[in-house]
Design a protein around this motif. Structure first.
Motif, PDB file in Angstrom:
ATOM      1  N   THR A  52      -1.268   7.643  -4.423  1.00 30.17           N
ATOM      2  CA  THR A  52      -0.154   6.598  -4.025  1.00 30.17           C
ATOM      3  C   THR A  52       1.285   7.049  -4.273  1.00 30.17           C
ATOM      4  N   MET A  60       2.474  10.101  -2.412  1.00 30.59           N
ATOM      5  CA  MET A  60       2.768   9.774  -0.839  1.00 30.59           C
ATOM      6  C   MET A  60       3.803   8.794  -0.577  1.00 30.59           C
ATOM      7  N   SER A  61       4.076   7.852  -1.518  1.00 33.44           N
ATOM      8  CA  SER A  61       5.014   6.833  -1.470  1.00 33.44           C
ATOM      9  C   SER A  61       6.295   7.673  -1.468  1.00 33.44           C
ATOM     10  N   VAL A 119       7.040   9.584   1.784  1.00 39.42           N
ATOM     11  CA  VAL A 119       7.391   8.724   2.936  1.00 39.42           C
ATOM     12  C   VAL A 119       8.828   8.302   2.839  1.00 39.42           C
ATOM     13  N   PHE A 148      -1.244   3.465   7.471  1.00 40.30           N
ATOM     14  CA  PHE A 148      -0.472   4.475   6.666  1.00 40.30           C
ATOM     15  C   PHE A 148       0.744   3.658   6.437  1.00 40.30           C
ATOM     16  N   LEU A 204       0.104   1.124   3.723  1.00 35.84           N
ATOM     17  CA  LEU A 204       0.107   1.629   2.220  1.00 35.84           C
ATOM     18  C   LEU A 204       1.068   2.291   1.536  1.00 35.84           C
ATOM     19  N   PHE A 205       1.785   3.175   2.262  1.00 38.35           N
ATOM     20  CA  PHE A 205       2.811   4.013   1.764  1.00 38.35           C
ATOM     21  C   PHE A 205       4.311   3.838   1.789  1.00 38.35           C
ATOM     22  N   LEU A 258       8.432   1.495  -5.154  1.00 41.98           N
ATOM     23  CA  LEU A 258       8.174   3.199  -5.323  1.00 41.98           C
ATOM     24  C   LEU A 258       8.387   3.428  -6.666  1.00 41.98           C
ATOM     25  N   ARG A 295       5.437   2.346  -8.628  1.00 38.70           N
ATOM     26  CA  ARG A 295       4.308   3.267  -8.424  1.00 38.70           C
ATOM     27  C   ARG A 295       4.521   4.584  -9.170  1.00 38.70           C
ATOM     28  N   PHE A 338      -5.103   1.075  -3.457  1.00 38.15           N
ATOM     29  CA  PHE A 338      -3.882   2.023  -3.293  1.00 38.15           C
ATOM     30  C   PHE A 338      -2.631   1.207  -3.797  1.00 38.15           C
ATOM     31  N   ALA A 339      -2.584   0.117  -3.462  1.00 38.84           N
ATOM     32  CA  ALA A 339      -1.285  -0.859  -3.578  1.00 38.84           C
ATOM     33  C   ALA A 339      -1.353  -1.440  -4.835  1.00 38.84           C
TER      34      ALA A 339
END
Length: 456
Positions: free
Chosen positions: A69, A72-73, A76, A90, A93-94, A101, A104, A326-327
């Motif tokens: 997570t 990928m965040s 992105v 997608f 989620l990200f 951000l 995470r 994931f979140a």
């Protein structure tokens, strides 16, 4: 539909689509079952079973999920890959705001330091990061996977429409929320508060709740389960008082649910949907010439008629589960660990508790100064006040009050607070702290009165 709506009577397929999934959902999320001496619900039993199956590799899997997570965040945010962002799941989620951000990435950092036991011990000790990783996240993972997959049974086939229409005349005047929120409360009460938050978040995103309603339900009706109440009262060594304890929790919880939503910040929330569109004031009115039950059944069957098939329901369930796993897990790791570090290694919560000493003395609470030290620490984690009370407070009355208060305060950052912040429900950290304090002020007199009457 009935003749009064100008439609044909529902056929057996519509009745089947309403009854079967809804009854399965009621059984899984709302039917009490006895496991040993404790009462719980089937979904909680399934979650514990799943947790035991994955226990050999649960921590490694959760660390991997939180790291994916975070990475990928960040990817992105830095590259904004157009092709990948065309995929709704997608993107959902990200693609997050800078503050999420950062949260995470903090969760990823904390979980790596905790898993590998590197860096300051304050982060990965058994009272902080290790508590969140070892005791909390595996439970949440199991609940999220199963509840996420199976929640469409409650949400999509008309049950909430039926219950919501029937209970509107109770829930709306008392608490200012739709009748369907009663289902959220029962699912939390019998199972787990995280289930209630997941249900509220999904219904808010689907425009069943306005911003104000979602904020009220998420912070008021995601009640602590009966099972966890048994754990809390056992920690302060008052198991024999569980019946009066739970009666006190219910009375204080109802008082808070009536009063707190009528005060800022919940009172200031907008009465519009997630996309900014205005609420429909006539949505809950019973059409002329119909009985309440007849209208409720019509609304439920109309929902069942439009429900997705098996494939659509399964797809939505998978999306729910992925969204929560994931979140929310990285947010719980970040916020929960940070709150526990403050609680364990700084005097912040003891300092914040001092203003409550005169209030507790006014309510004639024995050992008021020691009790005050436990009050605000409940914002970090619900269980810490009971741990402190068990070791430091002699009075049964005061230990009873501390235990009941820790349950009715409801907002604690190691789980419920972090889940609310990680969801789409429109509340921020400052608002959660304000609601926590308001719930404390409102519930304390009720709890103290009941404790003096039932225990003193």
């Amino acid at each position: 539909m009935s003749e009064s709506t100008g439609s044909a009577s529902p056929n057996w397929r519509t009745l089947f689509a309403f009854l079967v999934p809804s009854l399965i959902g009621v059984f899984l999320f709302m039917t009490p079952v006895a496991i040993g001496e404790a009462m719980t619900i089937p979904i909680a039993v399934m979650a514990k079973t799943l947790q035991s199956w994955i226990s050999p590799f649960a921590h490694a899997m959760i660390v991997t999920i939180v790291c994916i997570t975070g990475v990928m965040s960040a990817f992105v945010a830095l590259t904004k890959p157009r092709q990948l962002l065309k995929n709704h799941l997608f993107r959902h989620l990200f693609a997050v705001s800078p503050i999420w951000l950062a949260t995470r990435l903090a969760g990823m950092l904390f979980i790596l330091m905790t898993y590998f036991k590197v860096g300051p011990e304050a982060i990965h000790s058994s009272e902080t990061g290790a508590l969140v990783l070892n005791d909390l996240l595996p439970v949440l993972f199991s609940v999220f996977v199963l509840a996420g997959l199976l929640l469409p049974l409650l949400l999509n086939f008309g049950l909430l429409e039926l219950v919501g229409t029937l209970l509107t005349k109770v829930m709306r005047p008392l608490f200012g929320v739709p009748g369907r929120s009663a289902v959220n409360c029962v699912a939390s009460w019998l199972g787990d508060g995280s289930v209630g938050i997941l249900m509220t978040s999904r219904q808010y995103e689907d425009k069943h709740y306005t911003q104000r309603e979602a904020a009220i339900i998420g912070t008021t009706f995601s009640a602590v389960s009966i099972t966890f109440c048994l754990v809390v009262i056992g920690q302060v060594k008052l198991e024999h008082l569980f019946a009066p304890f739970y009666l006190t929790v219910c009375a204080a919880g109802i008082a808070a649910a009536i009063i707190v939503p009528r005060l800022p910040p919940l009172r200031w929330k907008k009465d519009c949907y997630v996309d900014g569109s205005a609420a429909n004031p006539g949505a809950e009115l019973v059409p002329e010439g119909k009985t309440l039950f007849g209208h409720a059944l019509d609304v439920a069957l109309a929902k069942a008629e439009k429900a997705p098939g098996v494939r659509g329901t399964l797809k939505e369930g998978v999306h729910n589960a992925l969204d929560m796993v994931f979140a929310v897990l990285p947010v719980v790791m970040a916020v929960g660990t940070f709150a526990l570090i403050i609680a364990e290694h700084t005097p912040v919560f003891q300092f914040l508790g001092k203003p409550f000493v005169p209030y507790l003395e006014l309510l004639q609470v024995p050992e008021a100064a020691k009790a005050a030290e436990t009050i605000v620490v409940g914002f970090a984690d619900m269980f810490i006040p009971s741990i402190l009370a068990a070791g430091n407070i002699e009075s049964d009355v005061t230990r009873f009050i501390v235990a009941a208060l820790s349950v009715t305060q409801l907002i604690y950052m190691s789980e419920v607070g972090a889940l609310l912040l990680g969801s789409k429900i429109p509340v921020n950290l400052f608002e959660l702290f304000c609601i926590f304090i308001l719930r404390t002020l409102v519930t304390l007199p009720v709890i103290a009165l009941m404790a003096h009457w039932l225990v003193g």
